[in-house]
Design a protein around this motif. Sequence first.
Motif, PDB file in Angstrom:
ATOM      1  N   PRO C  86       0.807  -1.255   0.052  1.00  0.00           N
ATOM      2  CA  PRO C  86       0.011   0.074   0.020  1.00  0.00           C
ATOM      3  C   PRO C  86       0.881   1.199   0.085  1.00  0.00           C
ATOM      4  CG  PRO C  86      -0.135  -1.089   1.865  1.00  0.00           C
ATOM      5  CD  PRO C  86       0.555  -2.030   1.159  1.00  0.00           C
ATOM      6  N   LEU C  87       1.914   1.221   0.927  1.00  0.00           N
ATOM      7  CA  LEU C  87       2.786   2.332   0.871  1.00  0.00           C
ATOM      8  C   LEU C  87       3.335   2.767  -0.669  1.00  0.00           C
ATOM      9  CD1 LEU C  87       4.732   2.204   3.944  1.00  0.00           C
ATOM     10  CD2 LEU C  87       3.232   3.795   3.530  1.00  0.00           C
ATOM     11  N   GLY C  88       3.755   1.776  -1.306  1.00  0.00           N
ATOM     12  CA  GLY C  88       4.625   1.869  -2.361  1.00  0.00           C
ATOM     13  C   GLY C  88       3.516   2.297  -3.513  1.00  0.00           C
ATOM     14  N   ILE C  89       2.314   1.805  -3.672  1.00  0.00           N
ATOM     15  CA  ILE C  89       1.470   1.967  -4.457  1.00  0.00           C
ATOM     16  C   ILE C  89       0.761   3.498  -4.436  1.00  0.00           C
ATOM     17  CG2 ILE C  89      -0.948   1.579  -5.946  1.00  0.00           C
ATOM     18  CD1 ILE C  89      -0.485  -1.224  -5.175  1.00  0.00           C
ATOM     19  N   ALA C  90       0.539   3.951  -3.021  1.00  0.00           N
ATOM     20  CA  ALA C  90      -0.068   5.217  -2.840  1.00  0.00           C
ATOM     21  C   ALA C  90       1.042   6.266  -3.199  1.00  0.00           C
ATOM     22  CB  ALA C  90      -0.395   5.405  -1.350  1.00  0.00           C
ATOM     23  N   GLY C  91       2.246   6.015  -2.660  1.00  0.00           N
ATOM     24  CA  GLY C  91       3.309   6.888  -3.237  1.00  0.00           C
ATOM     25  C   GLY C  91       3.321   7.176  -4.586  1.00  0.00           C
ATOM     26  N   ALA C  92       3.285   5.915  -5.240  1.00  0.00           N
ATOM     27  CA  ALA C  92       3.377   6.059  -6.737  1.00  0.00           C
ATOM     28  C   ALA C  92       2.361   6.896  -7.370  1.00  0.00           C
ATOM     29  CB  ALA C  92       3.470   4.835  -7.478  1.00  0.00           C
ATOM     30  N   VAL C  93       1.041   6.639  -6.863  1.00  0.00           N
ATOM     31  CA  VAL C  93      -0.033   7.427  -7.415  1.00  0.00           C
ATOM     32  C   VAL C  93       0.206   9.019  -7.129  1.00  0.00           C
ATOM     33  CG1 VAL C  93      -2.445   8.113  -6.959  1.00  0.00           C
ATOM     34  CG2 VAL C  93      -1.748   5.704  -7.289  1.00  0.00           C
ATOM     35  N   PHE C  94       0.603   9.467  -5.738  1.00  0.00           N
ATOM     36  CA  PHE C  94       0.881  10.662  -5.485  1.00  0.00           C
ATOM     37  C   PHE C  94       2.091  11.322  -6.476  1.00  0.00           C
ATOM     38  CE2 PHE C  94       3.217  13.864  -2.348  1.00  0.00           C
ATOM     39  CZ  PHE C  94       1.974  14.460  -2.233  1.00  0.00           C
ATOM     40  N   TYR C  95       3.106  10.804  -6.562  1.00  0.00           N
ATOM     41  CA  TYR C  95       4.106  11.529  -7.257  1.00  0.00           C
ATOM     42  C   TYR C  95       3.912  11.497  -8.988  1.00  0.00           C
ATOM     43  CZ  TYR C  95       6.843  12.095  -3.354  1.00  0.00           C
ATOM     44  OH  TYR C  95       7.484  12.624  -2.275  1.00  0.00           O
ATOM     45  N   GLN C  96       2.760  10.600  -9.229  1.00  0.00           N
ATOM     46  CA  GLN C  96       2.479  10.514 -10.591  1.00  0.00           C
ATOM     47  C   GLN C  96       1.352  11.556 -10.898  1.00  0.00           C
ATOM     48  OE1 GLN C  96       3.802   8.941 -12.905  1.00  0.00           O
ATOM     49  NE2 GLN C  96       2.639   9.849 -14.700  1.00  0.00           N
ATOM     50  N   ILE C 158      10.938  -1.312  -5.028  1.00  0.00           N
ATOM     51  CA  ILE C 158      10.661  -2.016  -5.986  1.00  0.00           C
ATOM     52  C   ILE C 158       9.278  -1.713  -6.504  1.00  0.00           C
ATOM     53  CG2 ILE C 158      10.653  -4.282  -7.155  1.00  0.00           C
ATOM     54  CD1 ILE C 158      12.676  -5.100  -4.826  1.00  0.00           C
ATOM     55  N   ILE C 159       8.424  -1.863  -5.498  1.00  0.00           N
ATOM     56  CA  ILE C 159       7.230  -1.562  -5.702  1.00  0.00           C
ATOM     57  C   ILE C 159       6.761  -0.286  -6.432  1.00  0.00           C
ATOM     58  CG2 ILE C 159       4.763  -1.728  -4.967  1.00  0.00           C
ATOM     59  CD1 ILE C 159       5.557  -3.819  -2.995  1.00  0.00           C
ATOM     60  N   GLY C 202       1.020  -5.196 -10.421  1.00  0.00           N
ATOM     61  CA  GLY C 202       1.186  -6.587 -10.129  1.00  0.00           C
ATOM     62  C   GLY C 202       2.573  -7.173 -10.112  1.00  0.00           C
ATOM     63  N   SER C 203       3.196  -7.126 -11.429  1.00  0.00           N
ATOM     64  CA  SER C 203       4.412  -7.580 -11.700  1.00  0.00           C
ATOM     65  C   SER C 203       5.365  -7.110 -10.409  1.00  0.00           C
ATOM     66  CB  SER C 203       4.953  -7.306 -12.892  1.00  0.00           C
ATOM     67  OG  SER C 203       3.980  -7.278 -13.759  1.00  0.00           O
ATOM     68  N   GLY C 204       5.209  -5.792 -10.234  1.00  0.00           N
ATOM     69  CA  GLY C 204       6.033  -5.179  -9.184  1.00  0.00           C
ATOM     70  C   GLY C 204       6.008  -5.672  -8.069  1.00  0.00           C
ATOM     71  N   VAL C 205       4.788  -5.925  -7.526  1.00  0.00           N
ATOM     72  CA  VAL C 205       4.629  -6.690  -6.116  1.00  0.00           C
ATOM     73  C   VAL C 205       5.175  -8.021  -6.218  1.00  0.00           C
ATOM     74  CG1 VAL C 205       2.827  -7.413  -4.565  1.00  0.00           C
ATOM     75  CG2 VAL C 205       2.442  -5.382  -5.725  1.00  0.00           C
ATOM     76  N   LEU C 206       5.036  -8.881  -7.069  1.00  0.00           N
ATOM     77  CA  LEU C 206       5.342 -10.385  -7.336  1.00  0.00           C
ATOM     78  C   LEU C 206       7.034 -10.147  -7.144  1.00  0.00           C
ATOM     79  CD1 LEU C 206       3.238 -12.253  -9.519  1.00  0.00           C
ATOM     80  CD2 LEU C 206       3.286 -12.441  -7.013  1.00  0.00           C
ATOM     81  N   LEU C 207       7.519  -9.332  -7.936  1.00  0.00           N
ATOM     82  CA  LEU C 207       9.082  -8.961  -7.957  1.00  0.00           C
ATOM     83  C   LEU C 207       9.569  -8.862  -6.545  1.00  0.00           C
ATOM     84  CD1 LEU C 207      10.339  -9.289 -10.644  1.00  0.00           C
ATOM     85  CD2 LEU C 207      10.887  -6.685 -10.603  1.00  0.00           C
ATOM     86  N   ALA C 208       8.816  -8.159  -5.785  1.00  0.00           N
ATOM     87  CA  ALA C 208       9.084  -7.516  -4.440  1.00  0.00           C
ATOM     88  C   ALA C 208       8.987  -8.866  -3.731  1.00  0.00           C
ATOM     89  CB  ALA C 208       8.258  -6.318  -3.985  1.00  0.00           C
ATOM     90  N   LEU C 209       8.124  -9.530  -3.521  1.00  0.00           N
ATOM     91  CA  LEU C 209       8.031 -10.752  -2.910  1.00  0.00           C
ATOM     92  C   LEU C 209       8.948 -11.730  -2.966  1.00  0.00           C
ATOM     93  CD1 LEU C 209       5.445 -11.698  -1.311  1.00  0.00           C
ATOM     94  CD2 LEU C 209       4.507 -13.329  -3.405  1.00  0.00           C
ATOM     95  N   ALA C 210       9.306 -11.811  -4.491  1.00  0.00           N
ATOM     96  CA  ALA C 210      10.378 -12.708  -4.733  1.00  0.00           C
ATOM     97  C   ALA C 210      11.893 -12.407  -3.998  1.00  0.00           C
ATOM     98  CB  ALA C 210      10.606 -12.812  -6.386  1.00  0.00           C
ATOM     99  N   ARG C 211      12.006 -11.119  -4.086  1.00  0.00           N
ATOM    100  CA  ARG C 211      13.283 -10.291  -3.566  1.00  0.00           C
ATOM    101  C   ARG C 211      13.364 -10.726  -1.909  1.00  0.00           C
ATOM    102  NH1 ARG C 211      16.440  -5.751  -4.136  1.00  0.00           N
ATOM    103  NH2 ARG C 211      18.352  -6.092  -2.569  1.00  0.00           N
ATOM    104  N   ALA C 212      11.982 -10.606  -1.474  1.00  0.00           N
ATOM    105  CA  ALA C 212      11.760 -10.650  -0.137  1.00  0.00           C
ATOM    106  C   ALA C 212      12.132 -12.148   0.641  1.00  0.00           C
ATOM    107  CB  ALA C 212      10.458 -10.281   0.334  1.00  0.00           C
TER     108      ALA C 212
END
Lengths: 269, 291, 289
Positions: C86-96, C158-159, C202-212
């Motif tokens: 949620p933090l990553g997506i909300a931040g991305a929306v804000f800056y976009q 990443i997200i 969604g890809s970003g979140v999965l990528l982050a999951l894989a990294r974690a």
Amino acid sequence: MAISSVPKTNAPPPGTAGISVRDLSVHYGNFEALKDVNLSIEAGLVTALVGPSGCGKSSFLHSLNRLTDLVPGCKVKGSVRFGNGGESCGPGVDVLALRRRVGMVFQKPNPFPQSIRRNFEIPLREHGVRRKEISEVIEKCLRDVGLWDEVSDRLDRSAMALSGGQQQRLCIARALALDPDVILFDEPCSALDPMASAVVEEHIAALRGRITVAIVTHNLAQARRISDRVAVFWIRNGSGTIIEHGPTKEVFSNPVDPSSRCYLEGGCG
Amino acid sequence: MTSLISSRFTTRRSRVQDWLFGGIGAIASLVTLGALGWILADLVKMGLPHLSVEFFTADMKSAGREGGIGPMIVSTFLILVCFLFPAIPLGVGCAFWLSEYVQGGSRIARAVTGGVDLLASVPSIVFGLFGMSFFCQVLGLGFSILSGGLTLTCMVLPILVRTTLSAMTSLPPDLRPAAGALGLTRATTLWQILLPAALPGIMIGITLGVGRALAETAALLFTSGYSTRWPESIHDSGRAISVHIYDLAMNIPNGGGKASASALVLLLMILAINLVASLLADRCLKSQYIS
Amino acid sequence: MCRLRVDWLVRHVLGLLAVVAGGLVLVIVWYLFQGAKPALESGLPRRFFGDPEWQPGSVRDPQYGLVPMLAGSFLVTVFATALATPLGIAGAVFYQFYVPARVSRWNLRCMELLAGMPAVVLGFWGLMVVVPAISRLEPPGQSLLAAALVLALMILPIIALTSQAALSAVPLSHLQAAAGLGIGRAGMIWNIALPAAKGGIGSGVLLALARAIGETLVVVMLCGNIAQIPGSVFDPIRPVTSTIALEMGYATASHKALLYAGGLILVLVIGLLVGGLSFRRKPNHNTVH
């Protein structure tokens, strides 16, 4: 490279080579772009290849110097002979030597993104020209295309900084540097503005007599101005072929084929 | 009149929604940037007092609580050299082959790119496990700078392949027929024309790879070892700065000050690397548009 | 022809390099498999899920229960991703959508800095700052919560970066169409931009999951390293990665084989995640363009 200009109707001088093409077909995968093309391109003259878009003119040109080899899935059948030389179509041909004899200038100017000098050095060194001779060749070829006075003081600057017309003339000079028998032009003026286009056209016309020229063009007025002979391409049964060829004057004033009559008179195509 | 009222209602609702979305976004961003600022401030606050010229050159004393990180800097540098030496030809060569000698869709090309992509998804601790038993034990290199560098090569290879490949595919497409029409061989085309044109992009990949290698710890823990002596050759064990930070933080009570100073140094190195990469990227863009 | 011989040589040398680079992952997986074989053959697999504890080094009564570690890996990964998403997506929306591009570029730089932050530095900071803070609430401090918090910080960029890239790739014409219909900014984001960018996010979140899942340093420094199924977020845990990091230095025989098996599990899980991702991305491309 002794003869500089020859009147339009002169007989072919010695040392240049004509091209004789028999039953040439070009396939891209299952698509037959060109079918059963027969044409002899006379030595030392300028032959214009005209016709509507997508009728295989470029494929024809690219199959002459085997650039079609670089296209995945492209097959070329038939026979192509330069002068008295052997077959240049099919396996076992020294393609690199062939391309040295048969130069090419493309639609979009494509100098290498390096210095003007390097643009000559790379191909010349590749073909074994000694370092000492290179600057002499560069000067001669740049003079041939009227570029020497414009760039002689900045040979070591990027070729990409030149204008479009200058870049195209550089590409012609680069092709000339290898001392080819034939130069193939693939719509060399279509990416240029009218002024630059006129200058390039003038230098192509000046090659007559020294070098065999085959030029693909969509500009019928240009074809009329600079060519000795003309071949009209057309699509028949889904693939391109030549429907008419002969001396420029005859073909333009009295076309035989109805499609080519229509095209040359500006009605269709 | 009804339509006017309802429209005023929707306008107000959408304004509230707008504020809500913006507010949530601002808070999220504040939390993230706040955490980043907090980390940086803490590192500077704890680390800066320990930074001096001696810290960069001196030997470590008292298990790291005193002294400098001279040997670690040298070890880190040597590990990077051992990593780059095989990584550059392997990564760049692989990308060259993929872009110039095989068709993108062919089975072998897909197999190689798939392999490289899978390699990119292998976690670093697994590289550490592999490196320890393959390079250190099977190949008999022992805990050494060389083993660590080779392990990093395996890990960072995908970055090099991908960036080089994208540099090659973003070259103007008419260079290849231009070279072909002049009768140049593929090898000449590659070395004399495509390589110089793609060089800035390849350099970006290499700097990114170096940044990734500098930051890595898990793959080095059991490959390059813990030794804090000055390395005399690449066959010696040597402690990278990142491993040093780990060791100080986990095993040495009161090692925090020197650890944060080391972390600050590592961070500065990575910042410098990123700066180089972005300068290169700027130049890359410029050369594409201007010349 | 000498030139042709050079050409031949270059082609084959490059081909060899490419095969080495592409085959490396197979070598690694094969190697892990060979290493893990003793653990898979000797009847141990039954005990992975049967044994209640992880005591592989014990001479008298070795215990091989993998469940606590798998649970640890799972919990810390999911917890961290749930915090960061949620933090990553909300931040991305804000800056976009809310902030001028000039400011947004600075945020991008900061996110890149955070993404490039070495794990060991984040782990160290967590040890100095986060762990003491948590231990004041509920000792010992080194816990699932501490690891998940710092891990979330690590995968957040990443997200955020992939989400913002996906949002900026939404065609302007879609947004203009919404604006032309009198839809407000929030409605446009919620109804047009986010659905269009769903795939990329969604890809970003999965990528982050894989990294974690694969992250080691942060986890080993902050999670307390006790192999147990945690009762609360304040309990210590011991995920697979930190088990490998802590024990590979001294493990022997079947204990070592188990670590290889753990590595193999990690590679397979992450490989499936990332492989599924690239599989999913392809049909997407076709429909978008």
